[in-house]
Design a protein around this motif. Sequence first.
Motif, PDB file in Angstrom:
ATOM      1  N   PHE A 184      12.404   4.023   2.255  1.00  0.00           N
ATOM      2  CA  PHE A 184      13.067   4.794   1.497  1.00  0.00           C
ATOM      3  C   PHE A 184      12.551   4.718  -0.036  1.00  0.00           C
ATOM      4  O   PHE A 184      12.552   5.315  -1.003  1.00  0.00           O
ATOM      5  N   GLY A 185      11.772   3.344  -0.310  1.00  0.00           N
ATOM      6  CA  GLY A 185      11.199   3.221  -1.525  1.00  0.00           C
ATOM      7  C   GLY A 185       9.664   3.509  -1.599  1.00  0.00           C
ATOM      8  O   GLY A 185       8.982   2.745  -2.389  1.00  0.00           O
ATOM      9  N   SER A 186       9.241   4.432  -0.805  1.00  0.00           N
ATOM     10  CA  SER A 186       7.741   4.621  -0.561  1.00  0.00           C
ATOM     11  C   SER A 186       7.107   4.903  -2.049  1.00  0.00           C
ATOM     12  O   SER A 186       5.871   4.840  -2.180  1.00  0.00           O
ATOM     13  N   SER A 187       7.573   5.519  -2.948  1.00  0.00           N
ATOM     14  CA  SER A 187       7.098   6.062  -4.113  1.00  0.00           C
ATOM     15  C   SER A 187       7.227   4.799  -5.303  1.00  0.00           C
ATOM     16  O   SER A 187       6.787   5.126  -6.317  1.00  0.00           O
ATOM     17  N   ASP A 188       7.670   3.774  -4.757  1.00  0.00           N
ATOM     18  CA  ASP A 188       8.086   2.866  -5.987  1.00  0.00           C
ATOM     19  C   ASP A 188       7.008   1.509  -5.579  1.00  0.00           C
ATOM     20  O   ASP A 188       7.051   0.821  -4.154  1.00  0.00           O
ATOM     21  N   PRO A 189       6.088   1.315  -6.570  1.00  0.00           N
ATOM     22  CA  PRO A 189       4.962   0.300  -6.383  1.00  0.00           C
ATOM     23  C   PRO A 189       5.497  -1.053  -5.994  1.00  0.00           C
ATOM     24  O   PRO A 189       4.908  -1.950  -5.426  1.00  0.00           O
ATOM     25  N   GLU A 190       6.875  -1.360  -6.401  1.00  0.00           N
ATOM     26  CA  GLU A 190       7.294  -2.765  -6.216  1.00  0.00           C
ATOM     27  C   GLU A 190       7.885  -2.797  -4.940  1.00  0.00           C
ATOM     28  O   GLU A 190       7.959  -4.113  -4.233  1.00  0.00           O
ATOM     29  N   VAL A 191       8.177  -1.961  -4.146  1.00  0.00           N
ATOM     30  CA  VAL A 191       8.715  -2.114  -2.705  1.00  0.00           C
ATOM     31  C   VAL A 191       7.948  -1.340  -1.624  1.00  0.00           C
ATOM     32  O   VAL A 191       8.132  -1.692  -0.567  1.00  0.00           O
ATOM     33  N   ASN A 192       6.897  -0.479  -2.054  1.00  0.00           N
ATOM     34  CA  ASN A 192       6.322   0.025  -1.043  1.00  0.00           C
ATOM     35  C   ASN A 192       5.252  -1.027  -0.331  1.00  0.00           C
ATOM     36  O   ASN A 192       4.803  -1.903  -1.060  1.00  0.00           O
ATOM     37  N   ARG A 193       4.552  -0.555   0.703  1.00  0.00           N
ATOM     38  CA  ARG A 193       3.637  -1.557   1.304  1.00  0.00           C
ATOM     39  C   ARG A 193       2.296  -1.787   0.864  1.00  0.00           C
ATOM     40  O   ARG A 193       1.674  -2.541   1.138  1.00  0.00           O
ATOM     41  N   THR A 194       2.032  -0.827  -0.014  1.00  0.00           N
ATOM     42  CA  THR A 194       0.727  -0.929  -0.624  1.00  0.00           C
ATOM     43  C   THR A 194       0.664  -1.800  -2.206  1.00  0.00           C
ATOM     44  O   THR A 194      -0.086  -2.175  -2.551  1.00  0.00           O
ATOM     45  N   GLY A 195       1.925  -1.827  -2.748  1.00  0.00           N
ATOM     46  CA  GLY A 195       2.367  -2.628  -3.892  1.00  0.00           C
ATOM     47  C   GLY A 195       1.670  -1.757  -5.041  1.00  0.00           C
ATOM     48  O   GLY A 195       1.291  -2.470  -6.038  1.00  0.00           O
ATOM     49  N   LYS A 196       1.380  -0.597  -4.941  1.00  0.00           N
ATOM     50  CA  LYS A 196       0.878   0.253  -6.022  1.00  0.00           C
ATOM     51  C   LYS A 196       1.454   1.719  -6.032  1.00  0.00           C
ATOM     52  O   LYS A 196       2.004   2.226  -5.250  1.00  0.00           O
ATOM     53  N   GLU A 197       1.109   2.385  -7.044  1.00  0.00           N
ATOM     54  CA  GLU A 197       1.510   4.077  -7.279  1.00  0.00           C
ATOM     55  C   GLU A 197       0.711   4.669  -6.103  1.00  0.00           C
ATOM     56  O   GLU A 197      -0.721   4.307  -6.136  1.00  0.00           O
TER      57      GLU A 197
END
Length: 424
Positions: A184-197
């Motif tokens: 659900f937070g794939s566009s949020d760098p703090e929670v997506n799995r890449t850790g970035k924008e």
Amino acid sequence: MAIPSQIAAEIVDPKAYADGKRVDEALAWLRKNAPLDVAEVEGFDPFWAVTRHADILLVERQNELFHNGDRSTVLTTIEADKKVREMMGGSPHLVRSLVQMDNPDHMNYRRLTQAWFLPQNIRKLEDRIREIARGFIDKMADKGGECDFSRDVAFLYPLHVIMEVLGVPEIDEPRMLTLTQELFGSSDPEVNRTGKEMTDADEALAAIQGTVVDFMTYFNAMTEDRRQNPRDDLASVIANGAIEGQPLGHLEAMSYYIIAATAGHDTTSNTTAGALWALAENPDQFKKLKNDLSFIPSMIEESIRWETPVKHFMRTATADTELAGKQIKKGDWLFLSYPSGNRDEAVFDDPFSFKVDRSPNKHVAFGYGAHVCIGQHLARMEMRILWEELLPRLESVELNGTPTRTQANFVSGPKSVPIRFKMS
């Protein structure tokens, strides 16, 4: 009146939802000046922004005229849509849950678990849910008067409840929480799995796909187990379910697990965190509620309206039609803005105020009609039990820092709600 590009851009921008105020202002402008009009945003197909409460209900009522599954059910870029279709053999959906289905599939698949979520059937869970709630409130009391209500209570309590219902062992709950937040937070760098924008469509899609694959790997193993050893849990219903005499398709079964394991707690978590944030900012409302706990049910409805965790769904017109005096063409895409419907000045008196005793409160946060949220009764029950247990013990609460929201335009809510409190 055409929608100005700046306003159109705001209602799709995940950062505007993280800000809260920005998206509220854009939607208020739309309700007043262009309540049903076409938004054109670079990188997206044009879509109708449906912002009035009445128009949202009109669309939701007509399931044959406005489909869920013909195009993506969530706003997506042209590029991402193309890549998903290439990957999924022409389908616009990475998963195929109730949300992506139209009749007859929607009705058949919904019937499979509907009984589980009826009020008379979830009542048997009440004592166990109360025990879980008390456990979390005791942990909160042990925090010494300061905690992050989102991370310490609101995220974990509904997660534990739905995982017990589903049959996921407690040891795997942190993994389920992480995967849900990545999805659900794939566009949020703090929670997506890449850790970035993520600005690259390939990278963003690969990250979401990776999360979906991890979910499917987990639930595939669970399906095998429940077919051999069925139990009294939701996973056994899905694993051994049949539609018109045939077992569920692999994609449909995995998608069923995913929606139960994500939407089954995340929306309740967002609402619960949003409620305490609102109470901390409105001491008069906290006092009113504390003095009269009979307001708990109306406070819960108000917190659902206030937070509106599901920000939008998309619908596709199956024929030329007229909506609120506008000509909608077959194949047109409609963006149903639930936060806008829930702040509609024509329906809600003083919509930007949080009122624990608001009545009536005909919010659209759970959707409406055939696609109304299947878990709404369980969600309300979880919240009622938590507040019944917490409020008698909570003497005071205030913010202890600046709360933050997840950067997402589909499902989102408070990411962090730092509080200072006194408990008995």
